[in-house]
Design an enzyme around this catalytic site. Structure first.
Site, PDB file in Angstrom:
ATOM      1  N   LYS A 247       1.866-100.320 -89.323  1.00 15.62           N
ATOM      2  CA  LYS A 247       1.100 -99.905 -88.145  1.00 15.62           C
ATOM      3  C   LYS A 247       2.051 -99.545 -87.006  1.00 15.62           C
ATOM      4  O   LYS A 247       3.166-100.065 -86.944  1.00 15.62           O
ATOM      5  CB  LYS A 247       0.209-101.064 -87.673  1.00 15.62           C
ATOM      6  CG  LYS A 247      -1.005-101.347 -88.543  1.00 15.62           C
ATOM      7  CD  LYS A 247      -1.823-102.480 -87.950  1.00 15.62           C
ATOM      8  CE  LYS A 247      -3.033-102.807 -88.810  1.00 15.62           C
ATOM      9  NZ  LYS A 247      -3.991-101.711 -88.953  1.00 15.62           N
ATOM     10  N   ARG A 321      -9.815-105.245 -97.954  1.00 14.02           N
ATOM     11  CA  ARG A 321     -10.704-105.041 -99.104  1.00 14.02           C
ATOM     12  C   ARG A 321     -10.081-105.572-100.382  1.00 14.02           C
ATOM     13  O   ARG A 321     -10.779-106.003-101.302  1.00 14.02           O
ATOM     14  CB  ARG A 321     -11.075-103.553 -99.205  1.00 14.02           C
ATOM     15  CG  ARG A 321      -9.907-102.637 -99.456  1.00 14.02           C
ATOM     16  CD  ARG A 321     -10.201-101.181 -99.118  1.00 14.02           C
ATOM     17  NE  ARG A 321     -10.200-100.914 -97.668  1.00 14.02           N
ATOM     18  CZ  ARG A 321     -10.445 -99.731 -97.119  1.00 14.02           C
ATOM     19  NH1 ARG A 321     -10.738 -98.698 -97.873  1.00 14.02           N
ATOM     20  NH2 ARG A 321     -10.409 -99.585 -95.803  1.00 14.02           N
TER      21      ARG A 321
END
Ligand code: BES
Ligand code: MN
Ligand code: ZN
Length: 472
Positions: A247, A321
Site C-alpha cells: 500500500k 477474503r
C-alpha cells in the site's frame, strides 16, 4: 483503557451540581431562566444556570415520545456536558422517565464516555466524571444492568481497535480473548501447525510474510437447546501493509484497525455471554499480519484453501477474503451453523459506494437480510444491501487455478463478496458485512467518540437475541 463515567444509584447525595430534565422543572427561578433564553426543549439542548452555591444543567428532551435511540443520543450529549466543571460530580433524577428510556439514556452516556488512555503518560488523561442517579425503579436498574453487559462488549471491541499493531498481533490478541472464558465461553485456539494440518493454505499464505504467527480463535457460547449454532465470523488482519502488493504510505497507519470485523465478533460474543442469551453461537476470528518480506507470498502464487479450492493470488492486498475463506470452511465443517454472518473491513470500494454512513450488506438469503435489517434499525448501526451473484462471480475466473482473488476495478466490494460466497457450502444462509467505512470514525457521534467505533457489536447482539429460525 477505561470509561471515564462513574454511575451510582444513590438515595440522596450532596452535590453542588445537578442536572434536571426540562419537563421536571418546578422551581420558579429555573423556569424563568429558561423563558428568558427561550429554551425550546429540543432534544439535546442544554442550559446551564449558575446559582450562588450550586449549578443546574437543564436537559431538553424534545416534545415527542422518546425512542430508545433518541434517549441514548441525549445521554451521549449529556455526558459531554458532564466533562466540564462544575458538572464533574452531578446528581440527576430520572424519576419522570419510563424505565426503558431512563436506562437507555444512561447507556448512551456510558457509550459516549469511552476513552482509550493506555499510552498517555501525562497531560492528556481525561478527568473522571461521576453521575449520581436517583428515581430509578428496580426494573429500570435491571434494564440498565443488561445494557452494561452490551457496553462491556462495545468497550472490548473499541479497546482492540485502538491498540497499535506492535501491541496487538495474533498471539497477543489471543490473550485478550482468553479471559472471555470467565463468562462461560469455550475458547479454542488454532496455531499454525494445526492450520497447516487442516490445509488452510489461503489464510497461512497471508501470514507467511510476517514474523508474527497466525492464529484462529473460536469462541463457543452454548446458551441454547439442541439447535445448530449461529456463526459470527470476523476478519482479524492485525496490520495490513498490502504485502508485496504494498500500500502507499499515506494513511497506512489506519490498517491497524483492519481487524475491525474480528473486534465486532469478539465484542458481540462478550455481550452475548454476559447477557446469557439463550442461543448457541460460535464466534470465530482469523488473525494474521499481512507483511512484505523475503518469505511473503507473491502476486501470481497459487494457494490451496481448506475447502480444496485453489486460488491464484493476483493481489496480495486482497488478503481479507483469503483469511475468511479458510475460516468460513472451518466453521461450516466443524459446527454446521444454521446461518453465518461475517464482518470484515474488506474493501476500500465500499467507501466509494456507501461513504461512511452504511456498512455494505451482501447475502444469499432474504430472510437473514430481514432479520439483520431489523437489528440494524433497532440499534441505529446502519447497513445497505448490495448485489452479489453471477455477474461478479464470473470475474474471478483464473487461467491457472479455480479462481483468482480479485475481479475487475469496478464493483470491487461485490466481487469480494462473490469470492466469499464460493466458500459457502450447501446454500447455508450467509450474510457478509463490509465494514471498511464503519470500524473507525474520524468524527464520532453522540454516543461514539471519534476513533474505533465498535460497529457491529450492538447489531450482532440484537440480531442473535431476536433470532428466528429460517424454515426449510
Ligand atoms: N483492508 C483493506 C480494505 C480497507 C480499505 C479497509 C480502507 C479499511 C479502509 C483490504 O485488505 C484491501 O486492501 N482491499 C483492497 C482490495 C483490492 C486489492 C482488490 C482495496 O480495497 O483496495
Ligand atoms: Mn489489503
Ligand atoms: Zn485488509
Amino acid at each position: 483503557m477505561s470509561y471515564y463515567l462513574n454511575i451510582y444509584f444513590d438515595a440522596k447525595t450532596e452535590t453542588t451540581a445537578q442536572a434536571v430534565l426540562y419537563t421536571d422543572i418546578t422551581n420558579e427561578a429555573l423556569s424563568s431562566a429558561c423563558a428568558r433564553v427561550e429554551f425550546k426543549n429540543t432534544d439535546g439542548q442544554f442550559l446551564t444556570v449558575h446559582g450562588d452555591d450550586s449549578s443546574t444543567l437543564i436537559i431538553g428532551t424534545g416534545e415527542e415520545v422518546l425512542e430508545k435511540s433518541k434517549a441514548e443520543t441525549i445521554g451521549g450529549k449529556l455526558y459531554k456536558q458532564l466533562t466540564k466543571q462544575p458538572f464533574l460530580n452531578t446528581s440527576l433524577d430520572l424519576g419522570s422517565l419510563d424505565d426503558v428510556h431512563a436506562a437507555h439514556l444512561l447507556h448512551g452516556a456510558r457509550l459516549a464516555s469511552y476513552s482509550f488512555q493506555s499510552y498517555f503518560t501525562k497531560g492528556d488523561k481525561k478527568a473522571e466524571t461521576t453521575l449520581h442517579v436517583t428515581g430509578l425503579s428496580e426494573e429500570a436498574k435491571s434494564i440498565f444492568e443488561k445494557l452494561e453487559r452490551l457496553a462491556d462488549g462495545v468497550k472490548l471491541a473499541r479497546d482492540v481497535l485502538y491498540e497499535p499493531a506492535n501491541k496487538l498481533y495474533p498471539e497477543s490478541y489471543v490473550e485478550r480473548c482468553k479471559p472471555l472464558a470467565n463468562l462461560g465461553l469455550e475458547i479454542d485456539v488454532l496455531d499454525e501447525a494445526q492450520m497447516e494440518a487442516l490445509g488452510m493454505g489461503a489464510l497461512l499464505g497471508v501470514g507467511q510474510g510476517s514474523v508474527r504467527e497466525s492464529r484462529i480463535v473460536v469462541m463457543h457460547w452454548k446458551g441454547g437447546s439442541d439447535e445448530a449454532p449461529l456463526a459470527l465470523v470476523g476478519k482479524g488482519v492485525c496490520f495490513d501493509t498490502g504485502g508485496i502488493s504494498l500500500k502507499p504510505p499515506k494513511g497506512m497507519e489506519d490498517m491497524k484497525w483492519d481487524m475491525g470485523g474480528s473486534a465486532a465478533v469478539v465484542g458481540a460474543m462478550c455481550a452475548i455471554a454476559g447477557r446469557k442469551i439463550k442461543r448457541n453461537v460460535v464466534g470465530i476470528i482469523g488473525l494474521v499480519e499481512n507483511m512484505p518480506d523475503g518469505n511473503a507470498q507473491r502476486p501470481g502464487d497459487v494457494v490451496t484453501s481448506m475447502s480444496g479450492q485453489t486460488i491464484e493470488v493476483i493481489n496480495t492486498d486482497a488478503e481479507g477474503r483469503l483469511v475468511l475463506a479458510d475460516v468460513l470452511t472451518y466453521v461450516q465443517q466443524n459446527y454446521k451453523p444454521q446461518a453465518i454472518v461475517d464482518l470484515a473491513t474488506l474493501t476500500g470500494a465500499i467507501l466509494v459506494a456507501l461513504g461512511k454512513e452504511y456498512a455494505g450488506l451482501f447475502s444469499n438469503n432474504d430472510n437473514l437480510v430481514g432479520q439483520l435489517q431489523t437489528a440494524s434499525n433497532k440499534t441505529g448501526e446502519k447497513m445497505w444491501r448490495m448485489p452479489v451473484g453471477a455477474y461478479f462471480d464470473k470475474q474471478l475466473k483464473s487461467h491457472i487455478a479455480d479462481m483468482k482473488n480479485i475481479g475487475t476495478p469496478y464493483g470491487g466490494s461485490s466481487s469480494a463478496a462473490a469470492f466469499l460466497e464460493r466458500f459457502i457450502e450447501n446454500d447455508t444462509p450467509w450474510a457478509h458485512l463490509d465494514i471498511a467505512g464503519k470500524a473507525w470514525s474520524d468524527t464520532g457521534d453522540a454516543i461514539t467518540p471519534a476513533g474505533g467505533t465498535g460497529y457491529g457489536v450492538r447489531l450482532l447482539t440484537e440480531f442473535v437475541e431476536n433470532w428466528q429460525d429460517i424454515d426449510g
